[in-house]
Design a protein around this motif. Structure first.
Motif, PDB file in Angstrom:
ATOM      1  N   ASP A 406       0.827  -1.207   0.000  1.00  0.00           N
ATOM      2  CA  ASP A 406       0.000   0.000   0.000  1.00  0.00           C
ATOM      3  C   ASP A 406       0.864   1.260   0.000  1.00  0.00           C
ATOM      4  O   ASP A 406       0.646   2.180  -0.795  1.00  0.00           O
ATOM      5  CB  ASP A 406      -0.918   0.030   1.228  1.00  0.00           C
ATOM      6  N   PHE A 407       1.822   1.303   0.906  1.00  0.00           N
ATOM      7  CA  PHE A 407       2.610   2.521   1.107  1.00  0.00           C
ATOM      8  C   PHE A 407       3.498   2.840  -0.088  1.00  0.00           C
ATOM      9  O   PHE A 407       3.574   3.989  -0.534  1.00  0.00           O
ATOM     10  CB  PHE A 407       3.469   2.378   2.371  1.00  0.00           C
ATOM     11  N   LEU A 408       4.162   1.822  -0.629  1.00  0.00           N
ATOM     12  CA  LEU A 408       5.136   2.047  -1.707  1.00  0.00           C
ATOM     13  C   LEU A 408       4.502   2.107  -3.094  1.00  0.00           C
ATOM     14  O   LEU A 408       5.047   2.768  -3.989  1.00  0.00           O
ATOM     15  CB  LEU A 408       6.189   0.939  -1.705  1.00  0.00           C
ATOM     16  N   PHE A 409       3.376   1.413  -3.295  1.00  0.00           N
ATOM     17  CA  PHE A 409       2.868   1.237  -4.655  1.00  0.00           C
ATOM     18  C   PHE A 409       1.382   1.559  -4.830  1.00  0.00           C
ATOM     19  O   PHE A 409       1.020   2.392  -5.658  1.00  0.00           O
ATOM     20  CB  PHE A 409       3.131  -0.201  -5.138  1.00  0.00           C
ATOM     21  N   LEU A 410       0.521   0.885  -4.070  1.00  0.00           N
ATOM     22  CA  LEU A 410      -0.915   0.960  -4.349  1.00  0.00           C
ATOM     23  C   LEU A 410      -1.496   2.353  -4.119  1.00  0.00           C
ATOM     24  O   LEU A 410      -2.176   2.905  -4.981  1.00  0.00           O
ATOM     25  CB  LEU A 410      -1.670  -0.082  -3.507  1.00  0.00           C
ATOM     26  N   VAL A 411      -1.250   2.926  -2.939  1.00  0.00           N
ATOM     27  CA  VAL A 411      -1.848   4.230  -2.625  1.00  0.00           C
ATOM     28  C   VAL A 411      -1.340   5.332  -3.566  1.00  0.00           C
ATOM     29  O   VAL A 411      -2.154   6.090  -4.125  1.00  0.00           O
ATOM     30  CB  VAL A 411      -1.627   4.592  -1.144  1.00  0.00           C
ATOM     31  N   PRO A 412      -0.016   5.438  -3.811  1.00  0.00           N
ATOM     32  CA  PRO A 412       0.432   6.459  -4.779  1.00  0.00           C
ATOM     33  C   PRO A 412      -0.185   6.285  -6.163  1.00  0.00           C
ATOM     34  O   PRO A 412      -0.515   7.275  -6.832  1.00  0.00           O
ATOM     35  CB  PRO A 412       1.954   6.263  -4.822  1.00  0.00           C
ATOM     36  N   THR A 413      -0.351   5.024  -6.594  1.00  0.00           N
ATOM     37  CA  THR A 413      -0.956   4.775  -7.906  1.00  0.00           C
ATOM     38  C   THR A 413      -2.415   5.205  -7.918  1.00  0.00           C
ATOM     39  O   THR A 413      -2.894   5.805  -8.895  1.00  0.00           O
ATOM     40  CB  THR A 413      -0.827   3.286  -8.287  1.00  0.00           C
ATOM     41  N   GLN A 414      -3.141   4.916  -6.841  1.00  0.00           N
ATOM     42  CA  GLN A 414      -4.537   5.341  -6.774  1.00  0.00           C
ATOM     43  C   GLN A 414      -4.667   6.863  -6.784  1.00  0.00           C
ATOM     44  O   GLN A 414      -5.567   7.431  -7.415  1.00  0.00           O
ATOM     45  CB  GLN A 414      -5.207   4.755  -5.522  1.00  0.00           C
ATOM     46  N   ILE A 415      -3.757   7.543  -6.104  1.00  0.00           N
ATOM     47  CA  ILE A 415      -3.772   9.012  -6.110  1.00  0.00           C
ATOM     48  C   ILE A 415      -3.503   9.529  -7.530  1.00  0.00           C
ATOM     49  O   ILE A 415      -4.172  10.461  -8.001  1.00  0.00           O
ATOM     50  CB  ILE A 415      -2.738   9.579  -5.121  1.00  0.00           C
ATOM     51  N   ALA A 416      -2.527   8.914  -8.211  1.00  0.00           N
ATOM     52  CA  ALA A 416      -2.204   9.330  -9.584  1.00  0.00           C
ATOM     53  C   ALA A 416      -3.397   9.121 -10.512  1.00  0.00           C
ATOM     54  O   ALA A 416      -3.708   9.977 -11.358  1.00  0.00           O
ATOM     55  CB  ALA A 416      -0.986   8.561 -10.090  1.00  0.00           C
ATOM     56  N   LEU A 417      -4.086   7.990 -10.372  1.00  0.00           N
ATOM     57  CA  LEU A 417      -5.277   7.726 -11.187  1.00  0.00           C
ATOM     58  C   LEU A 417      -6.353   8.780 -10.926  1.00  0.00           C
ATOM     59  O   LEU A 417      -6.979   9.290 -11.857  1.00  0.00           O
ATOM     60  CB  LEU A 417      -5.821   6.328 -10.875  1.00  0.00           C
TER      61      LEU A 417
END
Length: 552
Positions: A406-417
């Motif tokens: 979540d911290f390294l990949f999922l959450v930043p990707t969701q924010i970018a989307l």
């Protein structure tokens, strides 16, 4: 009958004979090699075409002067100078700005094909356009993707490590040289790909991990306008906590100490660095693995990365999504992108011995140190809410992997989307979760898709190396190639030359739909609000907690 056989032979030979031969580029003529892929199909492969001159130390790439005669583009060129995996020595060369082109052919020469330009990953420290050789076959070999998706695939080299990303945070050593290399490669493709049968107005850039973050930076840069049309990020975005240097001058001073350039006067230090041996500078960029044991996380090791330079990246990436509004965008992660990193930070998750509450809070403390104890407590409550009084060890261990994912990949990707969907002007946004179970032996039964495991399917390894894969792997590979190349062709992963198993809906600011990718795809593969409780925690609760002052 004999005449019929002879005529059939002539017809078959001519029907499968299309190939480019010699191609004229802006620098000169190039000749690749043609590989048969089937009865009427082949792929022209051009390896080692220079897209820029040999780069000078910490300078932007310049145009290649060109060559006379015909360049035999049949061998991969050196990777850019970098550390080996064990960090004991270096390999590669400063003469490394080359790209490779894979052009599918049928009975007649291809024309006006979509183009997909791939940026490799490797923490901005390692990697090459032809990396990870297995049985003489590079992971990034583009033949299967090009042939099955009927697209031109291009893979490129760019500078990494100290020579690619060292920066003072100001105009003296602005940094981002690796990003400028990527930009030069994409620009070269835009100018030259028509001669190879490609459509210069239909270019998609895609990448994985730091290559995905690089794609994200290319999208956000004002220098990219008109260069490409679509972008795909796989397991990384510019908003990832490891994708942007926080204290570039401090890191530059550390590198300077390691190569004997430590001086009180910064300008003198920089002059010394510029005269230093490139190999020594590259070795000086190695990560201090022992320093994190017990008091940090893997993320603390990932120091050399892009910076806000006021030029290529004029502001914090979160403020640049207006520049990305023109691009169709597809982004996602692997369901356990963070597991490998979590296994370093909390080794017990991959062992039989117990993973303790203290280890879980220790990981959270390392990830959230800029917010202090309040963040540890609140994050712990969110991530253990499903544990119950006596959680199974598999649940505890998987929670650790989920935290890091979540911290390294999922959450930043969701924010970018979300930022892309909020800013878009007619371009489309698509979200996915890749969760095919890991093929890496020796991991616990709860481990799903590891970091980078999606690439073998996208690049068609279940077809080119069929002996080590099963039919279900070929199904997934077929699905991914179809979605990715349809998207490159039309901006819609459902529409193109390839049939897909499930309709992939658009992600927008009102309905945050996503597609789960694996070999068992059906109507239940579409869902919405991916891990929204955890995304909301990091974006709303955690982000509003006050930061604490930390020593340099």
């Amino acid at each position: 009958m004999l005449l019929l056989v002879l005529l059939s032979g002539v017809w078959l030979n001519s029907a499968s004979a299309a190939k480019l031969g010699v191609v004229q580029t802006e620098g000169g003529k190039v000749e690749g090699k043609n590989y048969k892929m089937g009865l009427f199909r082949s792929v022209d492969v051009f390896k080692g075409i220079p897209f820029a001159d040999v780069p000078k130390k910490w300078e932007k790439p310049k145009s290649h002067p060109g060559w006379s005669g015909i360049l035999k583009a049949t061998e991969y060129r050196d990777r850019c100078l970098q550390l080996t995996l064990l960090q004991k020595k270096t390999h590669g060369s400063e003469d490394c700005l080359y790209l490779n082109i894979f052009v599918p052919q049928g009975g007649s020469l291809s024309m006006n094909l979509p183009v997909m330009v791939y940026l490799f990953g490797g923490a901005f420290l390692l990697g090459a356009s032809n990396d990870v050789e297995v049985l003489g076959n590079s992971l990034y070999d583009g033949k299967e993707l090009a042939d099955r998706g009927d697209v031109i695939v291009v893979t490129v080299n760019y500078r990494v490590g100290t020579l690619g990303f060292l920066s003072t945070g100001d105009a003296r050593l602005p940094g981002n040289y690796g990003l400028w290399d990527q930009h030069a490669a994409i620009s070269w493709v835009h100018r030259n790909i028509e001669a190879f049968g490609g459509n210069p107005d239909n270019i998609t850039i895609f990448g994985q991990s730091s290559g995905a973050a690089s794609v994200s930076f290319q999208m956000l840069s004002p220098h990219s306008k008109g260069l490409f049309r679509r972008a795909i990020t796989q397991g990384g975005v510019a908003l990832s906590p490891w994708a942007l240097q926080k204290k570039p001058m401090a890191l530059t001073k550390k590198i300077a100490r390691r190569v004997g350039c430590s001086k009180s006067n910064e300008d003198e230090m920089l002059e010394c660095l510029k005269m230093s041996d490139p190999v020594g500078l590259t070795l000086a960029g190695k990560t201090d693995v022992l320093l994190i044991l017990g008091k940090g996380t893997v993320m603390d090791l990932l120091e050399l990365s892009p910076v806000v330079d006021g030029d290529f990246i004029p502001d914090h990436p979160s403020k640049l999504f207006h520049n990305a509004a023109q691009f169709d965008y597809m982004a996602g992660i692997n369901s356990m992108d963070g597991h490998l990193f979590a296994g370093v930070d909390v080794p017990s998750i991959n062992m039989k011995n117990e993973t303790t509450v203290k280890e879980v809070t220790g990981l959270l403390s390392g990830l959230t140190k800029e917010k202090g104890n309040a963040a540890v407590s609140s994050a712990y409550d969110v991530y253990t809410s499903h544990w119950g009084l006596t959680p199974l060890q598999a649940v505890v261990k998987k929670t650790v992997a989920d935290i890091e994912t979540d911290f390294l990949f999922l959450v930043p990707t969701q924010i970018a989307l979300q930022l892309h969907a909020n800013n878009t002007r007619g371009a489309r946004t698509y979200s996915y979760l890749f969760n095919m179970k890991t093929r890496i032996p020796g991991f616990p039964i709860w481990v799903e898709a590891e970091h980078a495991e999606d690439l073998q399917y996208l690049f068609g390894k279940p077809f080119s190396m069929s002996m080590i894969y099963l039919p279900r792997h070929r199904d997934l590979s077929k699905y991914m190639i179809a979605y990715w190349t349809n998207f490159a062709r039309t901006g819609d992963p459902n529409k193109g030359d390839s049939r897909v198993p499930v309709l992939w809906p658009v992600f927008n600011k009102h309905h945050q739909l996503y597609l789960t990718l694996n070999h068992k795809m059906n109507k239940n593969s579409v869902s919405y609000d991916l891990r929204s409780d955890y995304v909301n925690y990091w974006t709303r609760t955690y982000s509003t907690l006050p930061s604490i002052k930390t020593p340099n």
